[in-house]
Design a protein around this motif. Structure first.
Motif, mmCIF file in Angstrom:
data_model
loop_
_atom_site.group_PDB
_atom_site.id
_atom_site.type_symbol
_atom_site.label_atom_id
_atom_site.label_comp_id
_atom_site.label_asym_id
_atom_site.label_seq_id
_atom_site.Cartn_x
_atom_site.Cartn_y
_atom_site.Cartn_z
ATOM 1 N N MET A 97 86.348 -22.223 -20.453
ATOM 2 C CA MET A 97 87.349 -21.205 -20.765
ATOM 3 C C MET A 97 88.631 -21.543 -20.035
ATOM 4 O O MET A 97 88.597 -22.186 -18.980
ATOM 5 C CB MET A 97 86.862 -19.816 -20.338
ATOM 6 C CG MET A 97 85.657 -19.322 -21.131
ATOM 7 S SD MET A 97 85.128 -17.678 -20.612
ATOM 8 C CE MET A 97 86.444 -16.703 -21.330
ATOM 9 N N GLY A 98 89.741 -21.099 -20.577
ATOM 10 C CA GLY A 98 91.028 -21.278 -19.936
ATOM 11 C C GLY A 98 91.376 -20.075 -19.080
ATOM 12 O O GLY A 98 90.910 -18.971 -19.326
ATOM 13 N N ALA A 99 92.197 -20.312 -18.044
ATOM 14 C CA ALA A 99 92.706 -19.237 -17.197
ATOM 15 C C ALA A 99 94.072 -19.639 -16.679
ATOM 16 O O ALA A 99 94.370 -20.828 -16.537
ATOM 17 C CB ALA A 99 91.753 -18.961 -16.036
ATOM 18 N N HIS A 100 94.885 -18.620 -16.403
ATOM 19 C CA HIS A 100 96.233 -18.858 -15.911
ATOM 20 C C HIS A 100 96.528 -18.113 -14.614
ATOM 21 O O HIS A 100 97.573 -18.299 -14.016
ATOM 22 C CB HIS A 100 97.257 -18.449 -16.977
ATOM 23 C CG HIS A 100 97.034 -19.153 -18.270
ATOM 24 N ND1 HIS A 100 96.228 -18.633 -19.263
ATOM 25 C CD2 HIS A 100 97.455 -20.348 -18.721
ATOM 26 C CE1 HIS A 100 96.195 -19.490 -20.274
ATOM 27 N NE2 HIS A 100 96.930 -20.528 -19.969
ATOM 28 N N ASP A 101 95.600 -17.253 -14.192
ATOM 29 C CA ASP A 101 95.809 -16.469 -12.974
ATOM 30 C C ASP A 101 94.458 -16.010 -12.432
ATOM 31 O O ASP A 101 93.404 -16.292 -13.020
ATOM 32 C CB ASP A 101 96.735 -15.279 -13.240
ATOM 33 C CG ASP A 101 96.226 -14.350 -14.348
ATOM 34 O OD1 ASP A 101 94.992 -14.156 -14.479
ATOM 35 O OD2 ASP A 101 97.062 -13.815 -15.096
#
Length: 175
Positions: A97-101
């Motif tokens: 999965m992607g995450a940015h924070d």
């Protein structure tokens, strides 16, 4: 070289994220990946997506690459992917999965991700104008994660060195 993490199957430390902008350069990029590396197939909404995926899958099998499909777990099983990339719930052998924070890191862990692609570490062409996390913020976030973190965004081997990451992923770095 892929390793086994406490709660994951063989998990690559090097990932190629496919992107329609790669065009024909995608094929030699996949061919150059070392055995055990991963490919996240993301060609969303592209005409002939399944046909394109099948060509990537044949190469991945021949080369000993891990192939993850951006889609649903049901679609990933039906397309015989090694795993799924994205936010939909469901079981998968490998789930990225992607995450940015920080909040998205927690959400990914709670949704069963085996690893999280944290981005963008640096400025990148695929997200023009987006500010990168930078080394310090990336490090602070990666150290908080309960699952392996893969650095994404403006990455290449030199930039990956010294980051507290399980591995790194890229698009342009492989072109």
């Amino acid at each position: 070289m892929p390793t086994r993490h406490a709660r994951t199957p063989a998990l690559p430390t090097l990932w190629l994220m496919t992107d329609p902008r790669m065009g024909e350069a995608m094929w030699p990029a996949i061919e150059r990946l070392p055995r055990g590396a991963g490919v996240i197939f993301r060609h969303y909404g592209v005409a002939g997506r399944r046909t394109l995926y099948e060509r990537v899958r044949r190469i991945a099998r021949r080369r000993g690459l891990v192939l993850v499909l951006a889609g649903t777990p049901v679609q990933a099983r039906g397309w015989r992917a090694d795993g799924v990339h994205g936010g939909a719930a469901g079981a998968a052998r490998i789930r990225t999965m992607g995450a940015h924070d920080a909040a998205e890191l927690v959400r990914a862990w709670r949704r069963g991700a085996h690893c999280v692609l944290l981005s963008p570490v640096f400025a990148t062409r695929s997200h023009a104008g987006a500010a990168g996390l930078g080394r310090v913020r990336f490090g602070l976030l990666a150290r908080q994660s309960r699952v392996p973190v893969v650095a994404l965004g403006g990455m290449d081997p030199a930039r990956a060195r010294g980051l507290p990451a399980y591995g790194w992923a890229g698009i342009d770095a492989f072109l």
